[in-house]
Design an enzyme around this catalytic site. Structure first.
Site, PDB file in Angstrom:
ATOM      1  CG  ASN A  48       0.618   3.975   2.507  1.00  0.00           C
ATOM      2  OD1 ASN A  48       0.635   3.961   3.739  1.00  0.00           O
ATOM      3  ND2 ASN A  48      -0.177   4.774   1.834  1.00  0.00           N
ATOM      4  CG  HIS A  69      -3.197   9.932   3.329  1.00  0.00           C
ATOM      5  ND1 HIS A  69      -4.356   9.332   2.889  1.00  0.00           N
ATOM      6  CD2 HIS A  69      -3.482  11.270   3.399  1.00  0.00           C
ATOM      7  CE1 HIS A  69      -5.280  10.246   2.691  1.00  0.00           C
ATOM      8  NE2 HIS A  69      -4.791  11.427   3.010  1.00  0.00           N
ATOM      9  NE  ARG A 121      -8.874   8.228   9.553  1.00  0.00           N
ATOM     10  CZ  ARG A 121      -9.803   7.907   8.662  1.00  0.00           C
ATOM     11  NH1 ARG A 121      -9.741   6.758   8.031  1.00  0.00           N
ATOM     12  NH2 ARG A 121     -10.810   8.710   8.425  1.00  0.00           N
ATOM     13  CD  GLU A 165      -1.068   6.374  -6.239  1.00  0.00           C
ATOM     14  OE1 GLU A 165      -0.245   7.212  -5.810  1.00  0.00           O
ATOM     15  OE2 GLU A 165      -1.585   5.484  -5.533  1.00  0.00           O
ATOM     16  CB  THR A 204      -8.158   7.091  -0.414  1.00  0.00           C
ATOM     17  OG1 THR A 204      -7.135   7.435   0.507  1.00  0.00           O
ATOM     18  CG2 THR A 204      -8.379   8.224  -1.391  1.00  0.00           C
ATOM     19  CG  HIS A 227      -2.568   0.723   7.612  1.00  0.00           C
ATOM     20  ND1 HIS A 227      -3.498   1.604   8.146  1.00  0.00           N
ATOM     21  CD2 HIS A 227      -2.918   0.543   6.324  1.00  0.00           C
ATOM     22  CE1 HIS A 227      -4.378   1.912   7.213  1.00  0.00           C
ATOM     23  NE2 HIS A 227      -4.058   1.293   6.101  1.00  0.00           N
ATOM     24  NE  ARG A 259      -7.784   9.904   6.525  1.00  0.00           N
ATOM     25  CZ  ARG A 259      -8.447   9.421   5.473  1.00  0.00           C
ATOM     26  NH1 ARG A 259      -7.904   8.529   4.692  1.00  0.00           N
ATOM     27  NH2 ARG A 259      -9.667   9.820   5.227  1.00  0.00           N
ATOM     28  CD  GLU A 277      -1.130   8.184  -0.422  1.00  0.00           C
ATOM     29  OE1 GLU A 277      -2.057   8.136   0.414  1.00  0.00           O
ATOM     30  OE2 GLU A 277      -0.749   7.203  -1.044  1.00  0.00           O
ATOM     31  CG  HIS A 280      -6.875   2.366  -2.832  1.00  0.00           C
ATOM     32  ND1 HIS A 280      -6.611   3.230  -1.795  1.00  0.00           N
ATOM     33  CD2 HIS A 280      -7.998   1.710  -2.497  1.00  0.00           C
ATOM     34  CE1 HIS A 280      -7.551   3.103  -0.884  1.00  0.00           C
ATOM     35  NE2 HIS A 280      -8.393   2.198  -1.271  1.00  0.00           N
TER      36      HIS A 280
HETATM   37  N1  PXP Z   1      -2.318   5.176  -3.172  1.00  0.00           N
HETATM   38  C1  PXP Z   1      -3.152   6.067  -2.586  1.00  0.00           C
HETATM   39  C2  PXP Z   1      -3.386   7.368  -3.264  1.00  0.00           C
HETATM   40  C3  PXP Z   1      -3.769   5.795  -1.357  1.00  0.00           C
HETATM   41  O1  PXP Z   1      -4.583   6.699  -0.785  1.00  0.00           O
HETATM   42  C4  PXP Z   1      -3.488   4.573  -0.716  1.00  0.00           C
HETATM   43  C5  PXP Z   1      -4.094   4.276   0.626  1.00  0.00           C
HETATM   44  O2  PXP Z   1      -3.632   5.185   1.556  1.00  0.00           O
HETATM   45  C6  PXP Z   1      -2.607   3.675  -1.345  1.00  0.00           C
HETATM   46  C7  PXP Z   1      -2.053   3.989  -2.576  1.00  0.00           C
HETATM   47  C8  PXP Z   1      -2.243   2.359  -0.737  1.00  0.00           C
HETATM   48  O3  PXP Z   1      -3.380   1.565  -0.681  1.00  0.00           O
HETATM   49  P1  PXP Z   1      -3.320   0.165   0.099  1.00  0.00           P
HETATM   50  O4  PXP Z   1      -3.054   0.482   1.535  1.00  0.00           O
HETATM   51  O5  PXP Z   1      -4.664  -0.409  -0.158  1.00  0.00           O
HETATM   52  O6  PXP Z   1      -2.197  -0.608  -0.519  1.00  0.00           O
END
Ligand code: PXP
Length: 239
Positions: free
Chosen positions: A7, A43, A49, A151, A101, A10, A45, A70, A191
């Site tokens: 992901n 994601h 952001r 998931e 999330t 960031h 959003r 996402e 997550h």
């Molecule tokens: N899976 C989902 C559905 C999420 O919303 C997120 C955060 O955007 C992640 C995985 C990844 O989470 P993390 O950034 O804490 O690894």
């Protein structure tokens, strides 16, 4: 084989802090793939952001592994997904005021609406994954709405304050995974997973993909800082 979806939200968070062009999530995706990422997750959003529409369109053209989009279960995002055609969509709950999330989607409470969206996307050839807690009723409802994947939300496992609770949450995840597979679903998780807590989740039988973001981007910043400073010192000398 268990796969890793990286992901890269960031990377975009850092760019948006200055509303500039660096670092570019598209470049990050290429590097992540070169390092072995099996998929790229973003994601988009509602408040934009971090990831922007431009990123999603460019990633669709450049990602060579698979692109997991996402998004919230809202018409605006469904239309974007139908246009972009990611390799799969993960429906997540989204609140404007949250930092990230929080909690899984409540499929039981909005079964008709989620079912319609699943049908719309999957009829267009986009498999849907539902981000849910490892709860028996939510898993059963995910089967009913005919999602291809779920998931499992690993947040409670990741935030467990002691070993006993961590083991309890791990057992809940493993049980949920087994229930889902038995019912014909494919299972991902994510997550809050980190370098320190990932392995027990990776060992859950049948788990297909872990979606991991924050810990990888955090680590990237730290392991990259020495080289970045060295390169700036050289740039200051015109090198
Ligand atoms: N899976 C989902 C559905 C999420 O919303 C997120 C955060 O955007 C992640 C995985 C990844 O989470 P993390 O950034 O804490 O690894």
């Amino acid at each position: 084989m268990l796969t890793l979806g990286v992901n890269i939200d960031h990377i975009a968070t850092i760019r948006q802090a200055r509303r500039t062009v660096e670092p570019d999530p598209v470049a990050a995706a290429v590097l992540a793939e070169l390092a072995g990422a099996d998929g790229i997750t973003v994601h988009l959003r509602e408040d934009r952001r971090h990831i922007q529409d431009r990123d999603v369109h460019l990633l669709r053209q450049t990602v060579r592994s698979h692109l997991n989009l996402e998004m919230a279960a809202i018409d605006e995002m469904v239309n974007i997904a139908l246009e972009v055609k990611p390799d799969y969509v993960t429906l997540v709950p989204e609140k404007r005021e949250e930092v990230t999330t929080e909690g899984g989607l409540n499929i039981v409470a909005q079964s008709d609406r989620i079912g319609e969206i699943v049908d719309k996307l999957q009829s267009a050839g986009i498999p849907v994954s539902l981000f849910i807690d490892a709860d028996e009723a939510q898993i059963a409802e995910s089967v009913k709405v005919q999602a291809k994947f779920i998931e499992l939300h690993t947040g409670q496992y990741a935030e467990a304050k002691n070993e006993a609770n961590r083991q309890k949450e791990l057992t809940i995840l493993a049980k949920g995974c087994a229930q889902a597979i038995e019912a014909g679903l494919r299972v991902n998780a994510g997550h809050g997973l980190t370098y320190w807590n990932v392995y027990p989740v990776a060992c859950i039988p049948g788990m297909e993909e872990l979606n991991i973001g924050h810990t990888i981007i955090s680590r990237a910043a730290l392991v990259g800082i020495e080289r970045a400073v060295r390169e700036m010192k050289q740039a200051m000398q015109g090198k």
